[in-house]
Design a protein around this motif. Structure first.
Motif, PDB file in Angstrom:
ATOM      1  N   VAL A  63      -3.839   9.858  -4.491  1.00 38.02           N
ATOM      2  CA  VAL A  63      -4.651   8.696  -4.141  1.00 38.02           C
ATOM      3  C   VAL A  63      -3.834   7.821  -3.206  1.00 38.02           C
ATOM      4  CG1 VAL A  63      -5.583   6.528  -5.038  1.00 38.02           C
ATOM      5  CG2 VAL A  63      -6.083   8.663  -6.225  1.00 38.02           C
ATOM      6  N   CYS A  64      -4.478   7.280  -2.169  1.00 37.84           N
ATOM      7  CA  CYS A  64      -3.821   6.364  -1.237  1.00 37.84           C
ATOM      8  C   CYS A  64      -4.552   5.027  -1.274  1.00 37.84           C
ATOM      9  CB  CYS A  64      -3.824   6.922   0.176  1.00 37.84           C
ATOM     10  SG  CYS A  64      -2.848   8.444   0.356  1.00 37.84           S
TER      11      CYS A  64
ATOM     12  N   ALA B 121      -7.588   2.897 -10.031  1.00 41.52           N
ATOM     13  CA  ALA B 121      -6.518   3.475  -9.227  1.00 41.52           C
ATOM     14  C   ALA B 121      -5.460   2.430  -8.885  1.00 41.52           C
ATOM     15  CB  ALA B 121      -7.092   4.094  -7.951  1.00 41.52           C
ATOM     16  N   GLU B 122      -5.900   1.232  -8.516  1.00 46.40           N
ATOM     17  CA  GLU B 122      -4.950   0.159  -8.221  1.00 46.40           C
ATOM     18  C   GLU B 122      -4.103  -0.170  -9.441  1.00 46.40           C
ATOM     19  OE1 GLU B 122      -7.391  -2.424  -4.823  1.00 46.40           O
ATOM     20  OE2 GLU B 122      -7.711  -2.823  -6.965  1.00 46.40           O
TER      21      GLU B 122
ATOM     22  N   GLY C  70       0.811  -1.210   0.000  1.00 45.59           N
ATOM     23  CA  GLY C  70       0.000   0.000   0.000  1.00 45.59           C
ATOM     24  C   GLY C  70       0.844   1.259   0.000  1.00 45.59           C
ATOM     25  N   GLY C  71       0.226   2.385  -0.364  1.00 42.09           N
ATOM     26  CA  GLY C  71       0.927   3.656  -0.399  1.00 42.09           C
ATOM     27  C   GLY C  71       0.102   4.714  -1.105  1.00 42.09           C
ATOM     28  N   CYS C  72       0.702   5.873  -1.275  1.00 37.24           N
ATOM     29  CA  CYS C  72       0.040   6.995  -1.942  1.00 37.24           C
ATOM     30  C   CYS C  72       0.821   7.393  -3.184  1.00 37.24           C
ATOM     31  CB  CYS C  72      -0.067   8.187  -0.995  1.00 37.24           C
ATOM     32  SG  CYS C  72      -0.991   7.860   0.531  1.00 37.24           S
ATOM     33  N   PHE C  73       0.129   7.947  -4.181  1.00 38.57           N
ATOM     34  CA  PHE C  73       0.802   8.395  -5.405  1.00 38.57           C
ATOM     35  C   PHE C  73      -0.030   9.471  -6.077  1.00 38.57           C
ATOM     36  CE2 PHE C  73      -2.375   5.743  -7.220  1.00 38.57           C
ATOM     37  CZ  PHE C  73      -2.416   5.919  -8.595  1.00 38.57           C
TER      38      PHE C  73
ATOM     39  N   ASN D  77      -8.875   7.845  -0.348  1.00 34.29           N
ATOM     40  CA  ASN D  77      -8.509   6.464  -0.033  1.00 34.29           C
ATOM     41  C   ASN D  77      -9.310   5.449  -0.851  1.00 34.29           C
ATOM     42  OD1 ASN D  77      -6.639   7.161   2.062  1.00 34.29           O
ATOM     43  ND2 ASN D  77      -8.391   7.616   3.382  1.00 34.29           N
ATOM     44  N   ASN D  78      -8.584   4.584  -1.583  1.00 28.79           N
ATOM     45  CA  ASN D  78      -9.177   3.469  -2.324  1.00 28.79           C
ATOM     46  C   ASN D  78     -10.378   3.877  -3.178  1.00 28.79           C
ATOM     47  OD1 ASN D  78      -7.393   1.505  -1.026  1.00 28.79           O
ATOM     48  ND2 ASN D  78      -8.635   1.858   0.809  1.00 28.79           N
TER      49      ASN D  78
END
Length: 562
Positions: free
Chosen positions: A345-346, A417-418, A321-324, A509-510
């Motif tokens: 987005v995280c 997003a993923e 997991g992480g943010c970008f 988030n997600n």
């Protein structure tokens, strides 16, 4: 629909089994061997002879000429002076080998490559020319070319380093008339300063391959183009992939007496064109060039956390997991307006399929699935990605897969997003390797020079990945998360409903967009494909299709809920 389209042959030195008599080491001839001394090597002095024989009268082969052309292109890109010959007779082969030996006397690194039929007779290895008339074993020495002649030319030249690559251990076309049952080539100890690479193990046979290139050479071409690997690591990586894609039926092999380091595409940390040190193992050696290649040099790509799904055998890697920053900036070449605005987005960590789902894996669910062909080129191989699969059919596959696992795991498509987060793998460029589209062929199967030659395409990447349609999955370099084929081979369905302004609606988030999820609501498609133009091989590219739509460039990969 998609709204945005995104020698007969036993030779590639595959060890096929005993020593080459008549090719001794320098010590055997009474020469005085000096202690190897590190020498500066002219990296620009590289000489190669490449021969591909396909047009045999009795048992023609499909791939050797293609292999010779592809390997020649790769070697030229790496600075080799290449003489490439096709479908040679015995007289022509001997003439070219002698001319090659004369060139090697100027020093540097020599490379000999052969694809075609090859065989062993009484422990000696022979390359079979086109036009050979062989009815029994005794005729082989008169009709074929003794591999020892190549090694003798190299030994006589006294150049510091030589590489021999044989993709020739295919089935013996004369086996019925031979007394011996020996298969493949015989093993041979490499003379000083030489590495001999075989497409398969001693006494074994290699596959001609279902695609435009043989399995061994197809993988070697990709690996050779990557900077940073020592020569031994190049062949180790090729061996690993070939063994995997053939289920252990073909295991490449090498015999080496090299002492120094050699790199096909440049020394680590060097931009190229510099000199490197190589330990010379030959008396009176002058100079020898070095090259290098690295595939998957990022530590995360080499050792990701993995999980294998027990029913289909699909391999998953853990994406932490992480943010970008999702989306593309206004200045990104090829950008479309639906790729913005750029926003943070995280995501929680998730398991993602290392590659796209293959035909073989999908047929565990749908036995009669047909991925068809493209203008006569099959898309239907078990290790090629499954295409002509709709978003709706994918949902049924996910439910079946969960049921097969007893409900222990939940499977789904990645969110948009993923998918982009996984594609970027911590990178900041438009592609996970950077911004240059013409480096794509090291990493992805895209529209390229191969497609231009075969299909007449114009808007292509200026590189050569050697595939004219879908490639077997996992043939190219992974990104930093260990994921392969993210920007090529086939585009991929995502779970989201497509909206051109979706990013304005994303939460931190997600995020996932599920508005208007009926049969007429387009679903998101991500990634490039085997005929993607340079503008389409970007992590930020968005496309869409109707949930019942199918195409020859559209497949999917699976996410497992933790």
């Amino acid at each position: 629909m998609i709204t945005k389209t995104i020698f007969l042959g036993l030779l590639a030195l595959s060890w096929c089994g005993a020593a080459f008599p008549g090719v001794g080491l320098a010590q055997d001839r009474g020469l005085i061997i000096r202690e190897p001394m590190p020498q500066k090597v002219d990296v620009n002095q590289r000489t190669a002879l490449v021969i591909g024989n396909s047009a045999y009268d009795a048992t023609p082969l499909r791939n050797p000429v293609n292999d010779a052309r592809s390997i020649s292109s790769a070697l030229r890109d790496l600075g080799f002076d290449v003489v490439e010959k096709e479908n040679l007779t015995q007289k022509d082969m001997k003439r070219e080998i002698q001319a090659f030996g004369a060139k090697l006397q100027k020093g540097g690194v020599g490379l000999f490559y052969f694809a075609g039929h090859g065989m062993q007779v009484n422990g000696r290895n022979y390359l079979i020319p086109v036009g050979a008339r062989i009815e029994h074993e005794k005729q082989v020495e008169y009709e074929a070319v003794d591999m020892g002649a190549v090694l003798s030319e190299m030994d006589y030249a006294r150049n510091p380093m030589n590489i021999v690559i044989l993709d020739a251990c295919r089935d013996n076309p004369f086996a019925r008339s031979f007394r011996s049952s020996a298969q493949g080539l015989a093993a041979v100890n490499a003379p000083g300063g030489t590495l001999i690479a075989y497409a398969t193990a001693p006494g074994s046979v290699a596959s001609d391959g279902p695609g435009e290139n043989g399995i061994y050479t197809g993988e070697l071409i990709q690996t050779l183009r990557t900077p940073g690997l020592r020569i031994e690591d190049v062949f180790k990586q090729v061996r690993s992939v070939v063994r995997q894609v053939t289920d252990g039926k073909q295991i490449p092999w090498e015999s080496s007496s090299l002492e120094g380091d050699f790199y096909f595409a440049g020394v680590p940390g060097d931009a190229g064109g510099a000199t490197t040190t190589v330990a010379s193992q030959r008396p009176l050696a002058a100079s020898s060039p070095e090259t290098m290649l690295t595939r998957g040099s990022d530590p995360a790509a080499r050792s990701p956390k993995t999980w294998k799904e027990p029913v289909t055998g699909m391999e998953f890697v853990w994406v932490p997991g992480g943010c970008f920053q999702m989306g593309s900036s206004d200045s990104e070449a090829g950008r479309d307006t639906d790729e913005g605005p750029v926003h943070q987005v995280c995501l929680d960590g998730f398991w993602m399929g290392r590659t796209e789902v293959t035909n073989g894996e999908y047929r565990k669910f749908q036995r009669n699935h047909n991925s068809k062909d493209y203008n006569g080129v099959s898309l239907n191989g078990d290790d090629q990605p499954a295409v002509y699969v709709s978003w709706e059919e994918v949902q049924s596959f996910m439910k079946w897969l969960m049921d097969q696992n007893g409900g222990q795991y939940s499977f789904r498509l990645p969110t948009e997003a993923e998918w982009e987060y996984a594609c970027r793998a911590g990178s900041e460029g438009s592609r996970y390797w950077g911004d240059d589209p013409n480096q794509a062929c090291t990493y992805e199967n895209v529209a390229d020079l191969t497609g231009k030659r075969k299909w007449g395409w114009d808007d292509i990447h200026s590189c050569d990945d050697s595939y004219v349609a879908t490639a077997p999955v996992g043939r190219f370099q992974p990104n930093a998360y260990g994921l392969r084929d993210m920007l090529g081979n086939v585009a991929e369905w995502c779970q989201d409903t497509y909206k051109s302004d979706a990013y304005a609606r994303h939460w931190l988030n997600n995020p996932i967009n599920t508005e208007a999820s009926g049969p007429e609501a387009h679903r998101v498609i991500r990634g490039g494909s085997w005929h993607s133009k340079p503008a389409e091989s970007r992590c930020a590219l968005r496309a869409s299709g109707l949930p019942a739509g199918r195409n020859d460039d559209l497949g999917f990969r699976v996410v497992r809920q933790p």
